[in-house]
Design a protein around this motif. Sequence first.
Motif, PDB file in Angstrom:
ATOM      1  N   ALA A  53       0.842  -1.202   0.000  1.00 39.43           N
ATOM      2  CA  ALA A  53       0.000   0.000   0.000  1.00 39.43           C
ATOM      3  C   ALA A  53       0.877   1.252   0.000  1.00 39.43           C
ATOM      4  CB  ALA A  53      -0.931  -0.001   1.208  1.00 39.43           C
ATOM      5  N   ASP A  54       1.941   1.254   0.769  1.00 37.27           N
ATOM      6  CA  ASP A  54       2.871   2.377   0.804  1.00 37.27           C
ATOM      7  C   ASP A  54       3.428   2.639  -0.601  1.00 37.27           C
ATOM      8  OD1 ASP A  54       5.707   3.537   1.012  1.00 37.27           O
ATOM      9  OD2 ASP A  54       5.001   3.818   3.053  1.00 37.27           O
ATOM     10  N   GLU A  55       3.866   1.586  -1.252  1.00 36.12           N
ATOM     11  CA  GLU A  55       4.424   1.722  -2.610  1.00 36.12           C
ATOM     12  C   GLU A  55       3.369   2.256  -3.587  1.00 36.12           C
ATOM     13  OE1 GLU A  55       6.074  -1.165  -6.143  1.00 36.12           O
ATOM     14  OE2 GLU A  55       6.410  -1.793  -4.063  1.00 36.12           O
ATOM     15  N   LEU A  63      -6.171   1.272   6.475  1.00 36.76           N
ATOM     16  CA  LEU A  63      -4.909   0.919   5.808  1.00 36.76           C
ATOM     17  C   LEU A  63      -4.030   2.153   5.645  1.00 36.76           C
ATOM     18  CD1 LEU A  63      -3.002  -0.999   4.343  1.00 36.76           C
ATOM     19  CD2 LEU A  63      -4.439  -0.749   2.287  1.00 36.76           C
ATOM     20  N   GLY A  64      -4.630   3.259   5.237  1.00 39.02           N
ATOM     21  CA  GLY A  64      -3.868   4.500   5.094  1.00 39.02           C
ATOM     22  C   GLY A  64      -3.237   4.933   6.407  1.00 39.02           C
ATOM     23  N   ASP A  66       1.404   5.456  10.019  1.00 41.77           N
ATOM     24  CA  ASP A  66       2.060   5.067  11.277  1.00 41.77           C
ATOM     25  C   ASP A  66       3.453   4.499  11.015  1.00 41.77           C
ATOM     26  OD1 ASP A  66       0.084   5.878  13.052  1.00 41.77           O
ATOM     27  OD2 ASP A  66      -0.933   3.926  13.043  1.00 41.77           O
ATOM     28  N   GLN A  67       3.577   3.698   9.971  1.00 41.79           N
ATOM     29  CA  GLN A  67       4.886   3.142   9.607  1.00 41.79           C
ATOM     30  C   GLN A  67       5.849   4.272   9.229  1.00 41.79           C
ATOM     31  OE1 GLN A  67       5.401  -0.559   7.076  1.00 41.79           O
ATOM     32  NE2 GLN A  67       5.912   1.047   5.605  1.00 41.79           N
ATOM     33  N   PRO A  86      -9.917  10.607  10.984  1.00 36.38           N
ATOM     34  CA  PRO A  86      -8.740  10.001  11.626  1.00 36.38           C
ATOM     35  C   PRO A  86      -7.508   9.971  10.710  1.00 36.38           C
ATOM     36  CG  PRO A  86     -10.689   8.667  12.035  1.00 36.38           C
ATOM     37  CD  PRO A  86     -11.082   9.706  11.020  1.00 36.38           C
ATOM     38  N   MET A  87      -7.728   9.737   9.435  1.00 32.06           N
ATOM     39  CA  MET A  87      -6.595   9.736   8.515  1.00 32.06           C
ATOM     40  C   MET A  87      -6.072  11.150   8.288  1.00 32.06           C
ATOM     41  SD  MET A  87      -6.094   7.698   5.013  1.00 32.06           S
ATOM     42  CE  MET A  87      -4.781   8.141   3.901  1.00 32.06           C
ATOM     43  N   ARG A  88      -6.962  12.126   8.254  1.00 26.17           N
ATOM     44  CA  ARG A  88      -6.516  13.525   8.155  1.00 26.17           C
ATOM     45  C   ARG A  88      -5.594  13.869   9.317  1.00 26.17           C
ATOM     46  NH1 ARG A  88     -11.537  17.463   6.509  1.00 26.17           N
ATOM     47  NH2 ARG A  88     -12.095  16.393   4.591  1.00 26.17           N
ATOM     48  N   GLN A  89      -5.975  13.432  10.503  1.00 24.43           N
ATOM     49  CA  GLN A  89      -5.151  13.709  11.681  1.00 24.43           C
ATOM     50  C   GLN A  89      -3.768  13.073  11.560  1.00 24.43           C
ATOM     51  OE1 GLN A  89      -5.617  15.872  14.084  1.00 24.43           O
ATOM     52  NE2 GLN A  89      -7.529  16.446  13.087  1.00 24.43           N
TER      53      GLN A  89
END
Length: 193
Positions: free
Chosen positions: A12-14, A50-51, A56-57, A110-113
């Motif tokens: 997902a990161d890639e 997932l985002g 977090d990673q 939450p993802m915006r934060q």
Amino acid sequence: MKETKEHIIELADELIRKRGFNAFSYSDIAGPLAVRNAAIHYYFPSKSDLGEAVIDQELQRVDEYRRKSERLGGEEQPKLLVGVFRRNNKLRLICLMGSLTPDYDTFEEPMRQKVKEMCTGILDWLGEALERAREEGGLQFEGSAGDRALLVVSTLLSSLLLSRVLGANIFEQMLDQLLRDMRADWQVKDIKL
């Protein structure tokens, strides 16, 4: 051996760095990992979940870079960050911040934060590093270190984007000009990958 969850986050990161968050689906992850979409939903019920895991990673990596760079001189810290971006440029990847911020308004709260936390964390670290480099005499610039960090980060982000269109050399051209403006005695090519 990596767990399925870690592989999902890694892929997902890639995909975020190559395509953008809104330009991939769970199917784009399931196929290469030879798992069903349900397996991804098991770990990450929503794409936002997932985002957040991907961010977090990245926050962990930023924290590691920050701890690693604390023992370095002030000028070495910006070099470390420029080196990360230089490696992304060589791989034709956009950094996570540059890939996520254009879609910010489409994310759940939450993802915006998490995106905001990532941006402020990187800017705070760079601002502290730039101030230390200025105090040690390695860099010279007008204004606050926080304002300069905004300019440096915006140049790093835009250089990766423009390099995709205008060629990889644009990255060094833009960053070297920024470094000359701050009277640095080093250039991008001086950074080992």
